[in-house]
Design a protein around this motif. Structure first.
Motif: not given
Lengths: 518, 74
Positions: A284-286, B35-43
């Motif tokens: 998944d690219r996200r 969410e940034i630049m179409k990525m979901e970043i877990p903290v």
């Protein structure tokens, strides 16, 4: 025991040296210790290999004499320097003594600083500065004591600048550092502030508070703050940590641009391969992944040394070894801004490429870049010009360069993964995903008219995305030889070790066409 | 007992908050997502303990270094 002719003078020399080693006196030394700081003598001893310090100018200072010409009192200069060894290798060391007039210039002998810088340059020795002083000008009181003022100039600055293109320079901020001291701290290839005791500012809290904003030293210029601004490269938990970081940094570099970094035996097989790498990047690219784990795995075990972890975080810069050869490692961290180039990240990249070029370190670049950072804040930060500068440094670099595309490579920022006009020493993982624009963001713009006239907008959008995704396979790019070679991730280490071995004899000694600036 | 300030390592929009004040949390647990630049970043939290306050709301855009949550360490 026989008496030698010059024994009285030798005794006086030893006595003067003994007094000089007492620094600013018991009271000032106690004050220094009460702040949790080591004295300048302890610092030099702890940084260097045991008993290797050879001091120069050991009795320089200010003496007061009686009518009969006898020395009544002696105050050493607040800057000591000399040569010593770190991990067996000779280096130049220059250290401020805060116990003598707070390290301020009115107790300095500027020529010692100049000679320290020049010695490092002439003898091609790495230079470590231990900085703990208030600045170059001292206080305005010196106007009265000297009876004149002067147009400012930083002593020895020609050497300070020349050294950045000649020998490795490490500076450790071990106290409150302002003015000239701050300029010396940042004018280094690697600068560190120690938490709690090291701060850096143009002017200290007293001046800033007088100008209308009350601040503490740490709020104004503490280690945590400046490791995030990138004004220094890193922070250290304590002085021992800072010394260890300095030694580690130097271990990857040659003594000067006129020699080459040495290979060491790391005991890690170039053929070691770990199959988990083949699952390291999610489909998944996200979804993110932890690039440091990948980098630490593919380089020689325990050889990964990150520089500047706390700033410009979408780009990771590090030294490491591959089959024992030191290399400069660049990597994208998708956990920060998805790996996009921010203004800070671009500045960090520029400096790091200049560092690699200056000391002839081959570069390995791990790429996952969705583009330049977008948005109003990014534009306000001047991201495009900083990005342009990073591109220029990449395209001017002549050191051997190997690129590994981990996942995304989009737009101008990703085009800065390497100078594409050189032989493209490049690999891509099967997770590779590239182009001028990512499909997800580009459809709305490219198919605007069609989407606007569609009965079911979302359905058409999905249909277009599916169509485009069919040609997204990296194998279609490789088929056209637009990416040179796709590899299984677990093959990466062996291929990079091959690169390091091929690159080693290509490294050229001498001053680089462009060198490092702070 | 000490208070730990969990700060954002990246800018981004708060896309989900997985905890509420009072929750007990373990090391490396994902507390929220950006969410940034179409990525979901877990903290993830580097410390274990109890969440005493969450300082952001879903949909809010946070900047790097912004305080996200306060944790009472165990």
């Amino acid at each position: 025991m026989s008496e030698e002719i010059w024994d009285p003078e030798i005794a006086e020399l030893r006595e003067r040296q003994r007094v000089a080693r007492e620094m600013g006196g018991a009271e000032k030394v106690a004050l220094q210790k009460s702040k949790g700081k080591l004295t300048v003598r302890e610092r030099v001893d702890r940084l260097l290999d045991p008993a290797s310090f050879r001091e120069l100018g050991s009795i320089a200072g200010v003496g007061t004499y009686g009518d009969d010409g006898e020395l009544l009192q002696f105050s050493p200069s607040n800057f000591i320097f000399g040569r010593g060894r770190v991990q067996g290798r000779p280096i130049a060391i220059a250290a401020d003594d805060f116990t003598v007039r707070g390290g301020a210039a009115d107790a300095a002998i500027h020529e010692k600083q100049v000679q320290a810088e020049q010695m490092a340059n002439d003898l091609r020795l790495p230079l470590v500065r231990l900085i703990d002083g208030t600045g170059g000008g001292g206080s305005v009181k010196t106007l009265e004591t000297s009876g004149f003022t002067y147009v400012p100039a930083c002593p020895g600055w020609d050497w300070v600048v020349a050294n950045l293109g000649t020998v490795p320079v490490v500076s450790l901020g071990l106290g409150p550092v302002a003015g000239l001291g701050a300029a010396r701290l940042v004018s280094s290839h690697y600068s560190v502030l120690v938490k709690g005791i090291g701060q850096m500012f143009a002017a200290g809290p007293a001046l800033v508070t007088a100008a209308g904003r009350a601040v503490t030293k740490d709020e104004l210029g503490g280690a945590e703050l400046h490791a995030r601004t990138g004004a220094v490269d890193d922070l250290a938990e304590d002085e021992a940590g800072a010394f260890a970081q300095a030694r580690r940094f130097l271990s990857y570099l040659p003594s000067s641009v006129d020699s080459l970094a040495e290979r060491v035996t790391t005991g890690d097989s170039p053929d070691r391969c770990d199959r988990w790498l083949d699952s390291a990047v999610p489909r998944d690219r996200r979804t993110t992944y932890k690039i440091r784990r990948i980098l630490e795995n593919v380089v020689d075990r325990d050889s990964f040394f990150e520089i500047g972890r706390r700033w410009g975080g979408s780009i990771i810069t590090a030294f490491a070894r591959l089959d024992g050869w030191p290399v400069a490692v660049i990597g994208s961290d998708v956990m920060v801004c998805a790996g996009a180039w921010t203004a800070e990240a671009a500045q960090k990249l520029t400096r790091f490429v200049e560092l690699a070029e200056t000391f002839h370190l081959p570069v390995v670049n791990f790429v996952d870049i969705p583009g330049l950072m977008i948005g109003v804040d990014a534009e306000k930060a001047g991201t495009l010009r900083h990005g342009g500068r990073a591109l220029a440094s990449v395209y001017q670099a002549s050191v051997p360069w190997c690129t590994v595309i981990i996942r995304k490579a989009f737009g101008v920022a990703a085009s800065g993964m390497a100078n594409h006009t050189r032989f493209r020493y490049r690999y891509a993982w099967p997770s590779g995903d590239w182009g001028s624009l990512p499909i997800e963001g580009g459809i709305e713009v490219a198919y605007k008219a069609q989407l606007n006239s569609a009965v079911d907008r979302d359905a058409l959008r999905l249909e277009i995305a599916q169509r485009l995704n069919r040609v997204r396979s990296p194998f279609r790019t490789a088929e056209k030889f637009l990416v040179e070679e796709i590899i299984a991730p677990h093959e990466t280490r062996a291929l990079l070790c091959e690169f390091a071995n091929l690159a080693a004899p290509l490294r050229k000694q001498g001053r680089a066409a462009f060198t490092f600036r702070p | 007992m000490a208070l730990y300030s969990l700060k954002a390592d990246t800018q981004g929009m708060v896309s989900a908050i997985d905890i509420v004040a009072g929750d007990r949390i373990a090391v490396a647990q994902v507390l929220l997502r950006l969410e940034i630049m179409k990525m979901e970043i877990p903290v993830e939290t580097p410390v274990a303990g109890r969440v005493t306050a969450v300082h952001v709301k879903a949909g809010e855009y946070v900047s790097e270094g912004q305080l996200l949550a306060t944790i009472e360490t165990a």
